[in-house]
Scaffold this active site. Structure first.
Site, PDB file in Angstrom:
ATOM      1  N   CYS A 163       0.848  -1.394  -0.038  1.00  0.00           N
ATOM      2  CA  CYS A 163      -0.048   0.022   0.083  1.00  0.00           C
ATOM      3  C   CYS A 163       0.826   1.273   0.026  1.00  0.00           C
ATOM      4  O   CYS A 163       0.451   2.196  -0.649  1.00  0.00           O
ATOM      5  CB  CYS A 163      -0.947  -0.178   0.988  1.00  0.00           C
ATOM      6  SG  CYS A 163      -0.075  -0.135   2.821  1.00  0.00           S
ATOM      7  N   HIS A 177      -3.032   1.092   6.804  1.00  0.00           N
ATOM      8  CA  HIS A 177      -3.132   0.963   5.258  1.00  0.00           C
ATOM      9  C   HIS A 177      -2.890   2.353   4.868  1.00  0.00           C
ATOM     10  O   HIS A 177      -3.052   3.469   5.540  1.00  0.00           O
ATOM     11  CB  HIS A 177      -4.665   0.605   4.875  1.00  0.00           C
ATOM     12  CG  HIS A 177      -4.846   0.911   3.537  1.00  0.00           C
ATOM     13  ND1 HIS A 177      -4.078   0.210   2.520  1.00  0.00           N
ATOM     14  CD2 HIS A 177      -5.745   1.043   2.809  1.00  0.00           C
ATOM     15  CE1 HIS A 177      -4.366   0.316   1.432  1.00  0.00           C
ATOM     16  NE2 HIS A 177      -5.598   0.919   1.462  1.00  0.00           N
ATOM     17  N   TYR A 191       1.924  -7.076   7.352  1.00  0.00           N
ATOM     18  CA  TYR A 191       1.221  -5.903   7.939  1.00  0.00           C
ATOM     19  C   TYR A 191      -0.102  -5.993   7.819  1.00  0.00           C
ATOM     20  O   TYR A 191      -0.823  -5.295   8.399  1.00  0.00           O
ATOM     21  CB  TYR A 191       2.041  -4.483   7.384  1.00  0.00           C
ATOM     22  CG  TYR A 191       1.413  -4.310   6.173  1.00  0.00           C
ATOM     23  CD1 TYR A 191       0.533  -3.344   5.808  1.00  0.00           C
ATOM     24  CD2 TYR A 191       1.918  -4.839   4.737  1.00  0.00           C
ATOM     25  CE1 TYR A 191      -0.085  -2.916   4.713  1.00  0.00           C
ATOM     26  CE2 TYR A 191       1.534  -4.411   3.614  1.00  0.00           C
ATOM     27  CZ  TYR A 191       0.318  -3.282   3.510  1.00  0.00           C
ATOM     28  OH  TYR A 191      -0.053  -3.159   2.245  1.00  0.00           O
TER      29      TYR A 191
END
Length: 706
Positions: A274, A333, A538
């Protein structure tokens, strides 16, 4: 004088560049911003009659036409009109004439061809003067992308480096990122991204005609930065395996990625996650002139079935059952916000707009997301374009954990309406600080206003308009959604528990924690504690189990007990991902069937310091000193320092580090010679085959040489 023709043009690059804040672009053509005057000096073959007009033609894209506003013909003698291209003769001296051209504030952005002729000459005798590039203009009050604050324009349009926040909610880490929007070829690459989009490939003339609108342009870019559907720039990879490409954590900025995509004939660059998608999109949009920032959301929901609930299924040790769990809550994110007016929605939705290039869910059949007005998200107006429900869920969904029994029944063991959408962060204007912007996305958690907005969003999400179908209203077990009573435990818990870190968790060291349990009742209780631990990405996707043990605990009335939890380095070293993250879970089974689940996300810390020894001045070498430590309990060799910094050094510097004994500290010195003044970001990473990259950065304030 019928024979006069234009022989040469002086584009006044430095003067126009300074006035338009485009002097940093290195490309040979003039780069200007729309809605603002720029000057040209034309050489003529003879003296122009003072009454005679000069006629200009500008055109962009294929099959340029005045109907589509991709072509304009205008002359110096005409009255100025605010929404059209205009020209004026400023100074005439012998055979040279200075003219000013002004584009409308809603002109199409992109590369233009400019032609000119005196009005006495026939149409086909137009002289081709060359090409120039027109960008969005945040300095122009009539432009949809206008941003009033000069400090914010400097940060969100002109700053070529920044900070991306990663980690976990309780331990947020800053990572440097080189946007590099003024580096070689980047502007050309950004324009090529628009031309490679499926919309352009299928109908180029119409596509170009829509490039006046930031809503259209940003949505196209959000689809093109990922490679799904369209051979876009970056290919995502979330499995922890990066063979045949570069690990997402190895990238230090956008420039190498964009250049690789361009030079590799538009072959997607492997790999991104991301923050890489967000970093690249920030580069592209700043380059095109739209104020853009990178935003990190901690405990971010990926709600696949659009029920405003992240449902996680676990076994009796608290381990995630991946085949049942479709939703996820990522540790963090990262997406973008761009600043522009929403002509399609109305002025109350102007301002910051969420754009997300990470390919998570399809929107209108394409992996793209946004622009979604941040105001619309805060007010629960999720029915408005584009992708409001998905973004609303990312910051507002409820987090529910279900224990899955062997008979395929399920039991809720944890629920939290406040866990998701925490510490929404971005870099401060003009400094390296973190700014918490959670309040822009939602009212205070638990407040009356927040619950009202939540109910309003639910109603809008249930409407046919929002999704065009009603099938997702009920899920496994047929429970009705969004009933507040679901989130309240039926009885008060008799025990509480939490993990406590006893020593800072350091890469290469053993982990020492305790599970603290407290009996809230006046009677003794027996508790079966099932502990599990896993290395994770993550996204909280488990990679490998590193802990699995069970304890029988007896708690006296009102007693608190600490159960030691130890994980040695040898237990996790083989399976630790580059995210350096571990998830611990304790399923506590109390008498009378009560269950308590406790979770803890841990990020392992590392160490690197960077010092610039002396003042940094353009054109003069200055020494940099880097201190690194071998984090492991064994000696390592083959370590390399990778150094990068826009305006501080050309390309990338690789410096070999001598072999390091266990825990040994080393000083490495090298010189850099800055080429640009102002605040510059120097990134230094310690890269080794034996442990995940250790990343650091420092801001260097470069003065102009006297």
């Amino acid at each position: 004088m019928a024979g006069v023709r234009v022989t040469k043009v002086d584009w006044q690059r430095s003067k126009n560049g300074a006035a338009h804040h485009t002097q940093e672009y290195p490309c040979p053509e003039l780069v200007v911003r729309r809605g603002q005057l720029f000057n040209l000096i034309l050489d003529l073959s003879g003296e122009l009659d003072s009454e005679e007009a000069l006629i200009f033609t500008v055109e962009t894209g294929p099959q340029a036409s005045e109907t589509l506003h991709t072509k304009a013909v205008f002359q110096t003698a005409e009255l100025e009109v605010s929404d059209a291209w205009t020209a004026a003769k400023e100074v005439q001296s012998g055979n040279t004439v200075t003219v000013s051209l002004t584009s409308p504030p809603d002109a199409i952005i992109g590369r233009y061809l400019l032609r000119a002729r005196p009005s006495s000459r026939r149409k086909h005798s137009d002289r081709k003067l060359g090409e120039f590039v027109l960008l969005f203009n945040p300095w122009c009050p009539e432009d949809d992308v206008f941003l009033a604050s000069e400090e914010e324009r400097q940060e969100y349009v002109l700053n070529d480096s920044g900070i991306i926040f990663r980690g976990v909610e309780k331990h947020i880490r800053a990572q440097g990122w080189n946007y590099g929007q003024f580096e070689e070829d980047i502007l050309d690459i950004c324009l090529a991204i628009l031309d490679r989009s499926p919309s352009h490939q299928s109908d180029p003339a119409t596509d170009v005609s829509r490039r006046h609108d930031p809503v259209y342009v940003t949505r196209i870019i959000s689809a093109m930065v990922n490679s799904n559907n369209d051979r876009g720039v970056v290919q995502g990879q979330w499995q922890g395996k990066y063979g045949g490409g570069t690990s997402p954590l190895h990238w230090r900025g956008s420039v190498a990625i964009l250049q690789k995509w361009f030079k590799g004939r538009y072959k997607p660059v492997k790999y991104g996650q991301c923050w890489v998608f967000a970093g690249v999109m920030c580069t592209v949009l700043r380059c095109l002139g739209i104020a853009t920032r990178v935003v990190s959301n901690f405990n971010s929901a990926h709600d696949t079935d659009k029920n405003l609930s992240v449902d996680k299924y676990v076994d009796s040790f608290g381990r995630t059952l991946e085949d049942l769990t479709e939703d996820s809550m990522w540790n963090f994110h990262v997406w973008n916000e761009s600043w522009f007016a929403r002509q399609d929605l109305g002025p109350s939705y102007n301002g910051w707009q969420v754009l997300d290039a990470t390919p998570q869910e399809e929107s209108e059949g394409v992996f793209q997301c946004g622009p979604a007005s941040v105001t619309a998200i805060r007010e629960g107006d999720v029915h408005l374009a584009h992708d409001g429900p998905f973004v609303f869920a990312e910051v507002n969904a409820d987090y529910i954990i279900w224990l899955w029994h062997k008979d395929e029944s399920r039991e809720r063991v944890y629920s939290d309406t406040k866990k998701i959408g925490r510490c929404i962060s971005t870099k401060a204007v003009g400094s390296d600080s973190r700014v918490d912007i959670t309040g822009l996305y939602k009212y205070p958690e638990g407040s009356r206003k927040e619950r009202q907005v939540y109910s309003k969003a639910v109603k809008k999400m249930l409407s046919v308009e929002a999704w065009g179908r009603r099938t997702w209203i009920r899920r496994v077990g047929g429970r009705g959604l969004w009933r507040d009573d679901l989130l309240e435990p039926a009885t008060k818990p008799s025990i509480t528990g939490k993990f406590k870190v006893l020593e800072p968790p350091r890469l290469g060291h053993d982990l020492k924690l305790a599970l603290c349990l407290a009996n809230l009742t006046n009677r003794a209780q027996r508790v079966r504690v099932n502990l599990s631990g896993a290395t994770i990405l993550y996204t909280r996707k488990p990679v490998a189990e590193i802990l699995h043990e069970s304890h029988a605990v007896k708690l006296g009335p009102q007693e608190e007990k600490k159960i030691p939890v130890a994980i040695s380095y040898s237990q996790y070293k083989e399976d630790l991902t580059e995210d350096k993250k571990i998830l611990l879970a304790a399923m506590c089974l109390v008498t009378k069937g009560e269950k308590l689940l406790v979770e803890k996300d841990i990020t392992l810390e590392d160490f690197i310091t960077i010092k610039v020894l002396g003042p940094a001045v353009v054109g003069l070498a200055v020494m940099v000193e880097v201190t690194v430590v071998n984090p492991l309990s064994e000696s390592v060799k083959d370590c390399v320092l990778m150094v990068e910094g826009s305006g501080l050094l050309q390309g990338q510097l690789n410096i070999e580090v001598p072999s390091l004994e266990s825990q040994e500290r080393a000083l490495v010195q090298f010189n850099i010679t800055p080429s640009k003044s102002g605040p510059r970001q120097l990134q230094v990473d310690l890269v080794s085959p034996h442990f995940p990259d250790i990343k650091g950065f420092v801001m260097v304030h470069v003065a102009t040489a006297k």
